[in-house]
Design an enzyme around this catalytic site. Structure first.
Site, PDB file in Angstrom:
ATOM      1  N   ASN A  58       0.807  -1.223   0.000  1.00 31.95           N
ATOM      2  CA  ASN A  58       0.000   0.000   0.000  1.00 31.95           C
ATOM      3  C   ASN A  58       0.839   1.271   0.000  1.00 31.95           C
ATOM      4  O   ASN A  58       0.301   2.365  -0.166  1.00 31.95           O
ATOM      5  CB  ASN A  58      -0.934   0.011   1.213  1.00 31.95           C
ATOM      6  CG  ASN A  58      -2.011  -1.046   1.112  1.00 31.95           C
ATOM      7  OD1 ASN A  58      -2.420  -1.422   0.010  1.00 31.95           O
ATOM      8  ND2 ASN A  58      -2.461  -1.556   2.255  1.00 31.95           N
ATOM      9  N   LYS A  60       3.766   4.075  -1.224  1.00 30.61           N
ATOM     10  CA  LYS A  60       4.225   4.656  -2.486  1.00 30.61           C
ATOM     11  C   LYS A  60       5.560   4.040  -2.876  1.00 30.61           C
ATOM     12  O   LYS A  60       6.376   3.731  -2.024  1.00 30.61           O
ATOM     13  CB  LYS A  60       4.366   6.171  -2.333  1.00 30.61           C
ATOM     14  CG  LYS A  60       4.966   6.863  -3.553  1.00 30.61           C
ATOM     15  CD  LYS A  60       5.015   8.358  -3.346  1.00 30.61           C
ATOM     16  CE  LYS A  60       5.819   9.038  -4.443  1.00 30.61           C
ATOM     17  NZ  LYS A  60       5.323   8.720  -5.797  1.00 30.61           N
ATOM     18  N   LYS A  62       5.978   1.689  -5.877  1.00 32.39           N
ATOM     19  CA  LYS A  62       5.961   0.467  -6.700  1.00 32.39           C
ATOM     20  C   LYS A  62       6.376   0.761  -8.139  1.00 32.39           C
ATOM     21  O   LYS A  62       7.352   0.190  -8.653  1.00 32.39           O
ATOM     22  CB  LYS A  62       4.566  -0.164  -6.633  1.00 32.39           C
ATOM     23  CG  LYS A  62       4.160  -0.573  -5.215  1.00 32.39           C
ATOM     24  CD  LYS A  62       2.755  -1.083  -5.134  1.00 32.39           C
ATOM     25  CE  LYS A  62       1.712   0.008  -5.227  1.00 32.39           C
ATOM     26  NZ  LYS A  62       1.727   0.937  -4.077  1.00 32.39           N
ATOM     27  N   THR A  63       5.642   1.640  -8.791  1.00 29.54           N
ATOM     28  CA  THR A  63       6.026   2.035 -10.147  1.00 29.54           C
ATOM     29  C   THR A  63       7.365   2.757 -10.130  1.00 29.54           C
ATOM     30  O   THR A  63       8.200   2.578 -11.030  1.00 29.54           O
ATOM     31  CB  THR A  63       4.942   2.936 -10.767  1.00 29.54           C
ATOM     32  OG1 THR A  63       3.735   2.167 -10.923  1.00 29.54           O
ATOM     33  CG2 THR A  63       5.366   3.463 -12.132  1.00 29.54           C
ATOM     34  N   THR A  64       7.609   3.544  -9.095  1.00 31.46           N
ATOM     35  CA  THR A  64       8.873   4.255  -8.971  1.00 31.46           C
ATOM     36  C   THR A  64      10.047   3.279  -8.939  1.00 31.46           C
ATOM     37  O   THR A  64      11.087   3.519  -9.570  1.00 31.46           O
ATOM     38  CB  THR A  64       8.869   5.122  -7.707  1.00 31.46           C
ATOM     39  OG1 THR A  64       7.748   6.019  -7.747  1.00 31.46           O
ATOM     40  CG2 THR A  64      10.151   5.933  -7.591  1.00 31.46           C
ATOM     41  N   ARG A  72      18.464   1.594 -14.731  1.00 30.44           N
ATOM     42  CA  ARG A  72      19.675   0.787 -14.598  1.00 30.44           C
ATOM     43  C   ARG A  72      19.846  -0.141 -15.802  1.00 30.44           C
ATOM     44  O   ARG A  72      20.941  -0.279 -16.361  1.00 30.44           O
ATOM     45  CB  ARG A  72      19.588  -0.019 -13.307  1.00 30.44           C
ATOM     46  CG  ARG A  72      20.797  -0.895 -13.008  1.00 30.44           C
ATOM     47  CD  ARG A  72      20.652  -1.501 -11.629  1.00 30.44           C
ATOM     48  NE  ARG A  72      20.854  -0.500 -10.597  1.00 30.44           N
ATOM     49  CZ  ARG A  72      20.414  -0.635  -9.336  1.00 30.44           C
ATOM     50  NH1 ARG A  72      19.718  -1.710  -8.989  1.00 30.44           N
ATOM     51  NH2 ARG A  72      20.659   0.291  -8.439  1.00 30.44           N
ATOM     52  N   PHE A 113      -8.367   5.570 -13.343  1.00 32.77           N
ATOM     53  CA  PHE A 113      -8.603   4.895 -12.071  1.00 32.77           C
ATOM     54  C   PHE A 113      -9.816   3.976 -12.164  1.00 32.77           C
ATOM     55  O   PHE A 113     -10.965   4.407 -12.083  1.00 32.77           O
ATOM     56  CB  PHE A 113      -8.770   5.919 -10.947  1.00 32.77           C
ATOM     57  CG  PHE A 113      -7.531   6.725 -10.738  1.00 32.77           C
ATOM     58  CD1 PHE A 113      -6.460   6.189 -10.048  1.00 32.77           C
ATOM     59  CD2 PHE A 113      -7.417   7.979 -11.285  1.00 32.77           C
ATOM     60  CE1 PHE A 113      -5.298   6.911  -9.882  1.00 32.77           C
ATOM     61  CE2 PHE A 113      -6.255   8.718 -11.119  1.00 32.77           C
ATOM     62  CZ  PHE A 113      -5.193   8.181 -10.412  1.00 32.77           C
ATOM     63  N   TRP A 115     -11.151   1.914 -10.157  1.00 34.95           N
ATOM     64  CA  TRP A 115     -12.068   1.867  -9.030  1.00 34.95           C
ATOM     65  C   TRP A 115     -13.044   3.041  -9.035  1.00 34.95           C
ATOM     66  O   TRP A 115     -13.983   3.061  -8.259  1.00 34.95           O
ATOM     67  CB  TRP A 115     -11.299   1.816  -7.715  1.00 34.95           C
ATOM     68  CG  TRP A 115     -10.169   2.780  -7.623  1.00 34.95           C
ATOM     69  CD1 TRP A 115     -10.180   4.024  -7.103  1.00 34.95           C
ATOM     70  CD2 TRP A 115      -8.836   2.540  -8.086  1.00 34.95           C
ATOM     71  NE1 TRP A 115      -8.940   4.603  -7.208  1.00 34.95           N
ATOM     72  CE2 TRP A 115      -8.091   3.721  -7.792  1.00 34.95           C
ATOM     73  CE3 TRP A 115      -8.198   1.472  -8.705  1.00 34.95           C
ATOM     74  CZ2 TRP A 115      -6.745   3.839  -8.126  1.00 34.95           C
ATOM     75  CZ3 TRP A 115      -6.858   1.594  -9.021  1.00 34.95           C
ATOM     76  CH2 TRP A 115      -6.142   2.758  -8.730  1.00 34.95           C
ATOM     77  N   GLU A 150       1.105  -2.118 -12.806  1.00 35.25           N
ATOM     78  CA  GLU A 150      -0.247  -2.160 -12.231  1.00 35.25           C
ATOM     79  C   GLU A 150      -1.068  -3.352 -12.738  1.00 35.25           C
ATOM     80  O   GLU A 150      -2.296  -3.307 -12.758  1.00 35.25           O
ATOM     81  CB  GLU A 150      -0.969  -0.829 -12.479  1.00 35.25           C
ATOM     82  CG  GLU A 150      -0.250   0.337 -11.782  1.00 35.25           C
ATOM     83  CD  GLU A 150      -0.884   1.689 -12.039  1.00 35.25           C
ATOM     84  OE1 GLU A 150      -1.357   1.916 -13.172  1.00 35.25           O
ATOM     85  OE2 GLU A 150      -0.897   2.524 -11.121  1.00 35.25           O
TER      86      GLU A 150
END
Length: 218
Positions: A58, A60, A62-64, A72, A113, A115, A150
């Site tokens: 949950n 911040k 993940k995509t980052t 890399r 989004f 949801w 995602e």
């Protein structure tokens, strides 16, 4: 905690208009492409074991994190493809602009989004479209790294069959790394993956009323 782009929803019309104008102006200035190293790095530590990596949780990042791996890998001359299952086809975030300049194929095929969607059938169809393209990219053997950004959401919602996803990952051509992101990763994905990191939220600027910011969040 809502995801970052949602935090823009409380912009005033004036703020939105100014942001739209700045965005249009930025598109008028085309970013010069940067030159990638010509081939995979053949140094002491060569790629030996292709991995399936999952960034979930949950918090911040993940995509980052997937973007960090991408930078890399790009620096080592890898060919990279991103499939984005939630981000809208019309999105043009900071990572999209960077990918264009770096020659990275980044394909948003969602509708924003999910949801908040009022047309779930459309979202399901888009998820299937994105997954079909993801399989095509994986099996093409043209890429060293494929990022499924995602993808956990359509799996969690039951729109994509987790067994089929794992079968594709298991049977993929040799030497292809896969990175998957999103909250609530399916237990089967967690079990199958070689590396799983769960982002835990400890503190978030949204809790202090700070909205998502260009360059940091999108």
């Amino acid at each position: 905690m809502p995801d970052e782009e949602q935090l823009l929803d409380d912009e005033t019309p004036e703020e939105h208009a100014r942001a739209a104008q700045r965005f249009a102006q930025s598109l008028e200035t085309k970013t010069d492409a940067v030159t990638q190293p010509p081939a995979q790095w053949q140094g002491l530590f060569r790629k030996r074991h292709p991995l399936v990596v999952v960034y979930t949780g949950n918090g911040k990042g993940k995509t980052t994190s997937a973007l960090g791996v991408t930078m890399r890998a790009w620096g080592r001359g890898w060919k990279i493809c991103w499939l984005q299952f939630i981000k809208s086809k019309t999105s043009h975030y900071g990572e999209t602009r960077a990918a264009e300049a770096m020659g990275i194929e980044m394909i948003p095929l969602g509708d924003g989004f999910t949801w908040l969607s009022k047309d779930i059938d459309k979202d399901i169809a888009l998820a299937h479209e994105c997954w079909a393209l993801a399989k095509e990219k994986i099996y093409s053997e043209q890429f060293d790294l494929v990022v499924l950004d995602e993808i956990t959401y359509p799996i969690t919602y039951g729109w994509l069959d987790v067994d089929e996803v794992i079968e594709v990952l298991r049977d993929r051509p040799a030497n292809i790394h896969i990175v998957m992101t999103g909250r609530d990763a399916h237990p089967r994905l967690v079990e199958f993956a070689d590396l799983v990191t769960e982002m835990t939220e400890i503190k978030h600027p949204f809790q202090s009323g700070i909205k998502a910011q260009p360059g940091i969040d999108f």
